[in-house]
Motif scaffolding. Sequence first.
Motif, PDB file in Angstrom:
ATOM      1  N   GLY A  34       0.838  -1.190   0.000  1.00  0.00           N
ATOM      2  CA  GLY A  34       0.000   0.000   0.000  1.00  0.00           C
ATOM      3  C   GLY A  34       0.874   1.242   0.000  1.00  0.00           C
ATOM      4  N   THR A  35       0.625   2.162  -0.920  1.00  0.00           N
ATOM      5  CA  THR A  35       1.430   3.380  -1.006  1.00  0.00           C
ATOM      6  C   THR A  35       0.537   4.608  -0.972  1.00  0.00           C
ATOM      7  OG1 THR A  35       1.390   3.351  -3.437  1.00  0.00           O
ATOM      8  CG2 THR A  35       3.231   2.235  -2.345  1.00  0.00           C
ATOM      9  N   VAL A  36       1.053   5.658  -0.367  1.00  0.00           N
ATOM     10  CA  VAL A  36       0.347   6.942  -0.301  1.00  0.00           C
ATOM     11  C   VAL A  36       1.333   8.034  -0.685  1.00  0.00           C
ATOM     12  CG1 VAL A  36      -0.886   8.589   1.163  1.00  0.00           C
ATOM     13  CG2 VAL A  36      -1.193   6.129   1.525  1.00  0.00           C
ATOM     14  N   GLN A  37       0.937   8.905  -1.616  1.00  0.00           N
ATOM     15  CA  GLN A  37       1.784  10.015  -2.028  1.00  0.00           C
ATOM     16  C   GLN A  37       1.303  11.299  -1.360  1.00  0.00           C
ATOM     17  OE1 GLN A  37       0.479   7.940  -4.761  1.00  0.00           O
ATOM     18  NE2 GLN A  37       2.311   6.717  -4.380  1.00  0.00           N
ATOM     19  N   ARG A 160      -1.096   1.324   5.298  1.00  0.00           N
ATOM     20  CA  ARG A 160      -1.364  -0.015   5.848  1.00  0.00           C
ATOM     21  C   ARG A 160      -2.776  -0.480   5.472  1.00  0.00           C
ATOM     22  NH1 ARG A 160      -0.267   1.289  10.588  1.00  0.00           N
ATOM     23  NH2 ARG A 160       1.939   0.692  10.488  1.00  0.00           N
ATOM     24  N   ALA A 161      -3.729   0.429   5.583  1.00  0.00           N
ATOM     25  CA  ALA A 161      -5.102   0.071   5.228  1.00  0.00           C
ATOM     26  C   ALA A 161      -5.207  -0.282   3.742  1.00  0.00           C
ATOM     27  CB  ALA A 161      -6.046   1.227   5.566  1.00  0.00           C
ATOM     28  N   LYS A 162      -4.505   0.456   2.898  1.00  0.00           N
ATOM     29  CA  LYS A 162      -4.521   0.152   1.470  1.00  0.00           C
ATOM     30  C   LYS A 162      -3.875  -1.200   1.188  1.00  0.00           C
ATOM     31  CE  LYS A 162      -3.829   3.291  -1.613  1.00  0.00           C
ATOM     32  NZ  LYS A 162      -3.277   4.376  -2.462  1.00  0.00           N
ATOM     33  N   ALA A 163      -2.787  -1.514   1.905  1.00  0.00           N
ATOM     34  CA  ALA A 163      -2.110  -2.794   1.695  1.00  0.00           C
ATOM     35  C   ALA A 163      -3.000  -3.960   2.086  1.00  0.00           C
ATOM     36  CB  ALA A 163      -0.803  -2.830   2.496  1.00  0.00           C
ATOM     37  N   VAL A 164      -3.686  -3.843   3.224  1.00  0.00           N
ATOM     38  CA  VAL A 164      -4.574  -4.919   3.676  1.00  0.00           C
ATOM     39  C   VAL A 164      -5.742  -5.076   2.706  1.00  0.00           C
ATOM     40  CG1 VAL A 164      -6.182  -5.628   5.487  1.00  0.00           C
ATOM     41  CG2 VAL A 164      -3.936  -4.726   6.097  1.00  0.00           C
ATOM     42  N   GLY A 165      -6.280  -3.954   2.243  1.00  0.00           N
ATOM     43  CA  GLY A 165      -7.375  -4.028   1.287  1.00  0.00           C
ATOM     44  C   GLY A 165      -6.950  -4.675  -0.018  1.00  0.00           C
ATOM     45  N   GLU A 166      -5.743  -4.340  -0.479  1.00  0.00           N
ATOM     46  CA  GLU A 166      -5.230  -4.930  -1.715  1.00  0.00           C
ATOM     47  C   GLU A 166      -4.982  -6.425  -1.544  1.00  0.00           C
ATOM     48  OE1 GLU A 166      -3.792  -5.218  -5.619  1.00  0.00           O
ATOM     49  OE2 GLU A 166      -4.928  -3.636  -4.608  1.00  0.00           O
ATOM     50  N   GLY A 193       7.867   0.152   4.254  1.00  0.00           N
ATOM     51  CA  GLY A 193       8.766   0.425   3.144  1.00  0.00           C
ATOM     52  C   GLY A 193       9.520   1.730   3.279  1.00  0.00           C
ATOM     53  N   GLY A 194       9.117   2.573   4.251  1.00  0.00           N
ATOM     54  CA  GLY A 194       9.823   3.831   4.476  1.00  0.00           C
ATOM     55  C   GLY A 194       9.294   4.957   3.599  1.00  0.00           C
ATOM     56  N   VAL A 195      10.057   6.040   3.581  1.00  0.00           N
ATOM     57  CA  VAL A 195       9.682   7.240   2.835  1.00  0.00           C
ATOM     58  C   VAL A 195      10.709   7.465   1.740  1.00  0.00           C
ATOM     59  CG1 VAL A 195       9.287   9.721   3.005  1.00  0.00           C
ATOM     60  CG2 VAL A 195       8.653   8.228   4.913  1.00  0.00           C
ATOM     61  N   ARG A 196      10.243   7.711   0.533  1.00  0.00           N
ATOM     62  CA  ARG A 196      11.185   7.961  -0.565  1.00  0.00           C
ATOM     63  C   ARG A 196      10.587   8.988  -1.520  1.00  0.00           C
ATOM     64  NH1 ARG A 196       8.760   3.040  -1.760  1.00  0.00           N
ATOM     65  NH2 ARG A 196       7.788   2.884  -3.809  1.00  0.00           N
ATOM     66  N   PRO A 197      11.452   9.733  -2.240  1.00  0.00           N
ATOM     67  CA  PRO A 197      10.969  10.737  -3.185  1.00  0.00           C
ATOM     68  C   PRO A 197      10.291  10.074  -4.370  1.00  0.00           C
ATOM     69  CG  PRO A 197      13.294  11.042  -2.672  1.00  0.00           C
ATOM     70  CD  PRO A 197      12.902   9.704  -2.148  1.00  0.00           C
ATOM     71  N   MET A 198       9.330  10.755  -4.925  1.00  0.00           N
ATOM     72  CA  MET A 198       8.684  10.298  -6.142  1.00  0.00           C
ATOM     73  C   MET A 198       9.464  10.819  -7.339  1.00  0.00           C
ATOM     74  SD  MET A 198       6.028   8.467  -5.480  1.00  0.00           S
ATOM     75  CE  MET A 198       5.030   8.567  -6.953  1.00  0.00           C
ATOM     76  N   ALA A 199       9.509  10.014  -8.409  1.00  0.00           N
ATOM     77  CA  ALA A 199      10.208  10.446  -9.616  1.00  0.00           C
ATOM     78  C   ALA A 199       9.490  11.619 -10.279  1.00  0.00           C
ATOM     79  CB  ALA A 199      10.322   9.271 -10.589  1.00  0.00           C
ATOM     80  N   ILE A 219       6.454  12.806  -2.008  1.00  0.00           N
ATOM     81  CA  ILE A 219       7.146  11.636  -1.485  1.00  0.00           C
ATOM     82  C   ILE A 219       6.114  10.539  -1.291  1.00  0.00           C
ATOM     83  CG2 ILE A 219       8.993  12.920  -0.355  1.00  0.00           C
ATOM     84  CD1 ILE A 219       7.489  12.668   2.239  1.00  0.00           C
ATOM     85  N   THR A 220       6.567   9.312  -1.245  1.00  0.00           N
ATOM     86  CA  THR A 220       5.649   8.195  -1.075  1.00  0.00           C
ATOM     87  C   THR A 220       5.999   7.417   0.182  1.00  0.00           C
ATOM     88  OG1 THR A 220       4.776   6.170  -2.085  1.00  0.00           O
ATOM     89  CG2 THR A 220       7.063   6.667  -2.515  1.00  0.00           C
ATOM     90  N   VAL A 221       4.980   7.043   0.914  1.00  0.00           N
ATOM     91  CA  VAL A 221       5.123   6.198   2.097  1.00  0.00           C
ATOM     92  C   VAL A 221       4.488   4.852   1.762  1.00  0.00           C
ATOM     93  CG1 VAL A 221       4.518   5.884   4.530  1.00  0.00           C
ATOM     94  CG2 VAL A 221       5.045   8.171   3.652  1.00  0.00           C
ATOM     95  N   SER A 222       5.215   3.765   1.981  1.00  0.00           N
ATOM     96  CA  SER A 222       4.698   2.455   1.613  1.00  0.00           C
ATOM     97  C   SER A 222       4.779   1.472   2.771  1.00  0.00           C
ATOM     98  CB  SER A 222       5.466   1.884   0.403  1.00  0.00           C
ATOM     99  OG  SER A 222       6.824   1.697   0.739  1.00  0.00           O
ATOM    100  N   VAL A 223       3.794   0.571   2.802  1.00  0.00           N
ATOM    101  CA  VAL A 223       3.747  -0.518   3.777  1.00  0.00           C
ATOM    102  C   VAL A 223       3.386  -1.789   3.017  1.00  0.00           C
ATOM    103  CG1 VAL A 223       2.552  -1.483   5.782  1.00  0.00           C
ATOM    104  CG2 VAL A 223       3.072   0.963   5.703  1.00  0.00           C
TER     105      VAL A 223
END
Length: 233
Positions: A34-37, A160-166, A193-199, A219-223
């Motif tokens: 699950g990722t959120v930008q 996290r909610a997006k990851a569980v839903g997926e 997954g941490g925080v990383r810049p978006m391309a 930036i994107t935060v992923s779980v």
Amino acid sequence: MTLKTFAFLAAMMAATAAGMAHAEERRITVDAIGTVQVAPDMATITLGVTNQDAEASVAMKATSDAVAQVLSRLTDMGIEDRDVQTRDLSLSPVWSNRNQQNGEPPEITGFVASNRVFVRVRDLSQLGQIMDAVIQDGANDFGGLSFGLQDTKPIEVQARAKAVGEATSKAEQLAQAANVTLGPVQSISERTGGVRPMAEMRAFSVADTGGVPVAGGEITVSVSVSMEFEISE
């Protein structure tokens, strides 16, 4: 039948029953991310001052004086002490004739003094002005600029909610394709997954007062999660 033989047979029957029960277990295991930008609300910069002189003390003093002025300017612009940290301080010789083939020994002809500091900027509207100000005060060494979030927890909740839903959606699709009934969740684990810049960058307004132009982007935060579902009869 002796007691020892009876105990042995009972143990064998229990092991066989456990093995059959394990063999009858049917599971569906899926992984999902699950990722959120989001737009950043904080920046970190590594800046410093480097000076060279024939005398080590002169090079170090010039560097120290400039860094002191930079730190004073940062304080005046609202940067708190907790957001400024010395990253490294060095004094190195400058050599001549070091790679010559004429047989002459190498000689120290000067010294380079460097002092770098790590600065966290919590008000991005000041970022361009801060960078412009410290350059004017003598900062001539920039080691990098990165964007981030002061608090990632609320965004991680969404990811996290997006990851569980997926993961649940994947499991339902697999169960439907296999013509079985999806049962309850048996286990679940996650990995941030941490925080990383978006391309793909997005323009970020700095200020209209003539600071150094920067782009904050997203930036994107992923779980990521791994879930195991039971297959119902």
